[in-house]
Write a protein that holds these residues in place. Sequence first.
Motif, PDB file in Angstrom:
ATOM      1  N   ILE A 223       0.855  -1.193   0.000  1.00 22.98           N
ATOM      2  CA  ILE A 223       0.000   0.000   0.000  1.00 22.98           C
ATOM      3  C   ILE A 223       0.889   1.241   0.000  1.00 22.98           C
ATOM      4  N   THR A 224       1.042   1.844  -1.156  1.00 22.33           N
ATOM      5  CA  THR A 224       1.922   3.015  -1.292  1.00 22.33           C
ATOM      6  C   THR A 224       1.136   4.321  -1.414  1.00 22.33           C
ATOM      7  N   HIS A 225      -0.190   4.222  -1.529  1.00 22.98           N
ATOM      8  CA  HIS A 225      -1.003   5.448  -1.630  1.00 22.98           C
ATOM      9  C   HIS A 225      -2.454   5.118  -1.296  1.00 22.98           C
ATOM     10  N   PHE A 226      -3.194   6.138  -0.945  1.00 20.98           N
ATOM     11  CA  PHE A 226      -4.637   5.988  -0.737  1.00 20.98           C
ATOM     12  C   PHE A 226      -5.292   7.352  -0.902  1.00 20.98           C
ATOM     13  N   GLN A 227      -6.602   7.349  -0.989  1.00 17.68           N
ATOM     14  CA  GLN A 227      -7.354   8.596  -1.191  1.00 17.68           C
ATOM     15  C   GLN A 227      -7.988   9.012   0.128  1.00 17.68           C
ATOM     16  N   ASP A 228      -7.704  10.227   0.562  1.00 15.99           N
ATOM     17  CA  ASP A 228      -8.304  10.780   1.772  1.00 15.99           C
ATOM     18  C   ASP A 228      -9.378  11.785   1.352  1.00 15.99           C
ATOM     19  N   LYS A 229     -10.543  11.722   1.993  1.00  9.05           N
ATOM     20  CA  LYS A 229     -11.674  12.552   1.552  1.00  9.05           C
ATOM     21  C   LYS A 229     -11.463  14.039   1.825  1.00  9.05           C
ATOM     22  N   LEU A 230     -10.499  14.378   2.678  1.00  5.26           N
ATOM     23  CA  LEU A 230     -10.169  15.786   2.911  1.00  5.26           C
ATOM     24  C   LEU A 230      -8.820  16.144   2.298  1.00  5.26           C
ATOM     25  N   GLN A 231      -7.817  15.348   2.593  1.00  4.20           N
ATOM     26  CA  GLN A 231      -6.448  15.689   2.195  1.00  4.20           C
ATOM     27  C   GLN A 231      -6.130  15.314   0.746  1.00  4.20           C
ATOM     28  N   GLY A 232      -7.010  14.514   0.120  1.00  3.90           N
ATOM     29  CA  GLY A 232      -6.794  14.144  -1.276  1.00  3.90           C
ATOM     30  C   GLY A 232      -5.911  12.914  -1.422  1.00  3.90           C
ATOM     31  N   HIS A 233      -5.132  12.865  -2.511  1.00  2.00           N
ATOM     32  CA  HIS A 233      -4.281  11.700  -2.801  1.00  2.00           C
ATOM     33  C   HIS A 233      -3.067  11.719  -1.872  1.00  2.00           C
ATOM     34  N   ILE A 234      -2.919  10.659  -1.103  1.00  2.00           N
ATOM     35  CA  ILE A 234      -1.814  10.563  -0.147  1.00  2.00           C
ATOM     36  C   ILE A 234      -0.815   9.523  -0.636  1.00  2.00           C
ATOM     37  N   THR A 235       0.434   9.932  -0.807  1.00  2.57           N
ATOM     38  CA  THR A 235       1.504   9.007  -1.179  1.00  2.57           C
ATOM     39  C   THR A 235       2.302   8.668   0.075  1.00  2.57           C
ATOM     40  N   LEU A 236       2.488   7.384   0.311  1.00  2.00           N
ATOM     41  CA  LEU A 236       3.179   6.911   1.508  1.00  2.00           C
ATOM     42  C   LEU A 236       4.618   6.524   1.177  1.00  2.00           C
ATOM     43  N   ASP A 237       5.447   6.455   2.192  1.00  2.00           N
ATOM     44  CA  ASP A 237       6.846   6.068   2.043  1.00  2.00           C
ATOM     45  C   ASP A 237       6.914   4.637   1.480  1.00  2.00           C
ATOM     46  N   ALA A 238       7.525   4.479   0.325  1.00  8.57           N
ATOM     47  CA  ALA A 238       7.539   3.177  -0.364  1.00  8.57           C
ATOM     48  C   ALA A 238       8.291   2.120   0.434  1.00  8.57           C
ATOM     49  N   GLN A 239       9.388   2.518   1.090  1.00  9.67           N
ATOM     50  CA  GLN A 239      10.149   1.551   1.893  1.00  9.67           C
ATOM     51  C   GLN A 239       9.327   1.064   3.089  1.00  9.67           C
ATOM     52  N   GLN A 240       8.644   1.995   3.746  1.00 10.21           N
ATOM     53  CA  GLN A 240       7.816   1.609   4.887  1.00 10.21           C
ATOM     54  C   GLN A 240       6.635   0.745   4.458  1.00 10.21           C
ATOM     55  N   ALA A 241       6.149   0.955   3.249  1.00 14.21           N
ATOM     56  CA  ALA A 241       5.028   0.157   2.742  1.00 14.21           C
ATOM     57  C   ALA A 241       5.399  -1.318   2.612  1.00 14.21           C
ATOM     58  N   ASP A 242       6.677  -1.601   2.410  1.00 12.30           N
ATOM     59  CA  ASP A 242       7.165  -2.976   2.272  1.00 12.30           C
ATOM     60  C   ASP A 242       7.506  -3.617   3.618  1.00 12.30           C
ATOM     61  N   GLU A 243       7.459  -2.844   4.681  1.00 10.44           N
ATOM     62  CA  GLU A 243       7.932  -3.326   5.981  1.00 10.44           C
ATOM     63  C   GLU A 243       6.880  -4.220   6.650  1.00 10.44           C
ATOM     64  N   ASP A 244       7.309  -5.382   7.121  1.00 11.45           N
ATOM     65  CA  ASP A 244       6.437  -6.280   7.889  1.00 11.45           C
ATOM     66  C   ASP A 244       6.295  -5.707   9.299  1.00 11.45           C
ATOM     67  N   PHE A 245       5.148  -5.102   9.583  1.00 17.62           N
ATOM     68  CA  PHE A 245       4.988  -4.384  10.848  1.00 17.62           C
ATOM     69  C   PHE A 245       4.501  -5.309  11.966  1.00 17.62           C
ATOM     70  N   ILE A 246       4.776  -4.883  13.185  1.00 18.13           N
ATOM     71  CA  ILE A 246       4.429  -5.682  14.371  1.00 18.13           C
ATOM     72  C   ILE A 246       2.923  -5.600  14.636  1.00 18.13           C
ATOM     73  N   ILE A 247       2.325  -6.768  14.951  1.00 20.39           N
ATOM     74  CA  ILE A 247       0.911  -6.804  15.331  1.00 20.39           C
ATOM     75  C   ILE A 247       0.725  -7.237  16.791  1.00 20.39           C
ATOM     76  N   LYS A 248       1.740  -7.890  17.363  1.00 25.04           N
ATOM     77  CA  LYS A 248       1.735  -8.172  18.798  1.00 25.04           C
ATOM     78  C   LYS A 248       3.167  -8.077  19.299  1.00 25.04           C
ATOM     79  N   ARG A 249       3.339  -7.327  20.361  1.00 22.94           N
ATOM     80  CA  ARG A 249       4.685  -7.070  20.862  1.00 22.94           C
ATOM     81  C   ARG A 249       5.227  -8.256  21.644  1.00 22.94           C
ATOM     82  N   LYS A 250       6.518  -8.292  21.801  1.00 24.41           N
ATOM     83  CA  LYS A 250       7.163  -9.374  22.545  1.00 24.41           C
ATOM     84  C   LYS A 250       6.661  -9.427  23.989  1.00 24.41           C
ATOM     85  N   ASP A 251       6.308  -8.256  24.551  1.00 21.40           N
ATOM     86  CA  ASP A 251       5.822  -8.214  25.936  1.00 21.40           C
ATOM     87  C   ASP A 251       4.368  -8.654  26.076  1.00 21.40           C
ATOM     88  N   GLY A 252       3.756  -9.061  24.949  1.00 21.86           N
ATOM     89  CA  GLY A 252       2.390  -9.568  24.996  1.00 21.86           C
ATOM     90  C   GLY A 252       1.325  -8.531  24.718  1.00 21.86           C
TER      91      GLY A 252
END
Length: 295
Positions: free
Chosen positions: A143-172
């Motif tokens: 997901i490198t971009h999306f449409q915001d109903k106020l801010q318009g076309h939003i382009t996201l950081d391409a490197q961050q878009a490829d990053e496998d993000f955390i959904i549960k932390r090591k501390d639980g």
Amino acid sequence: MSQSTAYIGRFAPSPSGPLHFGSLIAALGSYLQAKSQHGKWLVRIEDIDPPREVAGASEDILDTLQAYGLNWDDSVIYQSQQSVAYEQVLAHLDQQQLSYACACTRKIIKQQGGLYLGHCRDKKLSNNNNALRINVSKLAAPITHFQDKLQGHITLDAQQADEDFIIKRKDGLYAYNLAVVIDDINQGITEIVRGADLLPTTGKQISLYQLLGKPVPTYVHLPLAVTKPGFKLSKQNHALAIDKQDPIPTLIQALSFLGLPTADLIDKSSCSIILKWAVANWQLNMVPRQTEIQV
């Protein structure tokens, strides 16, 4: 189902302190967007990070909303009571090989340049005592971009878009990006109205909707109230709590911030009367199309 009955919006504060002017903007904008479409407006307390929470803040936030006439529909949901729902989704993601365990520390990731590059993706580590990450490579495209109903076309950081993000932390503790998406799905939220500081997280959340095969809501990111460029009003920056005893002046100030012509407001005798006028006059295209406004 018609749009007038289908709209469900929400305000989801974290109980890390009292409501300040910036929080009021998010609450008010989401309320007006919902009520102007004859929709439901829900309140959810995002209390999944105990170290950041302040005792009594949840009750104080709800009292403040009511003092400003911002009355919610249906019961208040608390994230701290949703762990069964979170675990069900985590189990589903694991079974579908859409997530994996990761042993990398922040120090290791920093040494690798600050972005997580999927180091543990194929290691098949135990879920016990490790963080869990979403496998973004399973998406048809990041997901490198999306449409915001106020801010318009939003382009996201391409490197961050490829990053496998955390959904549960090591501390639980459950990650914000997981909890917020599951709650919004379970509450049937059709549109998310919130502050522009959350624009960078939106791509991660859209990724999760897609991996779960759920419809993605529409987004409205409101301008942030800042004291100077880049310094938003926040609990971390010790923003002052808004006045519960005399809410009308602050409510009118917040409506002006959102672009409503408050000079036309004749009857200022109560918050409920002011909000009724605001709902009738609300137009999203009147909100300044900015990510920050100095106050």
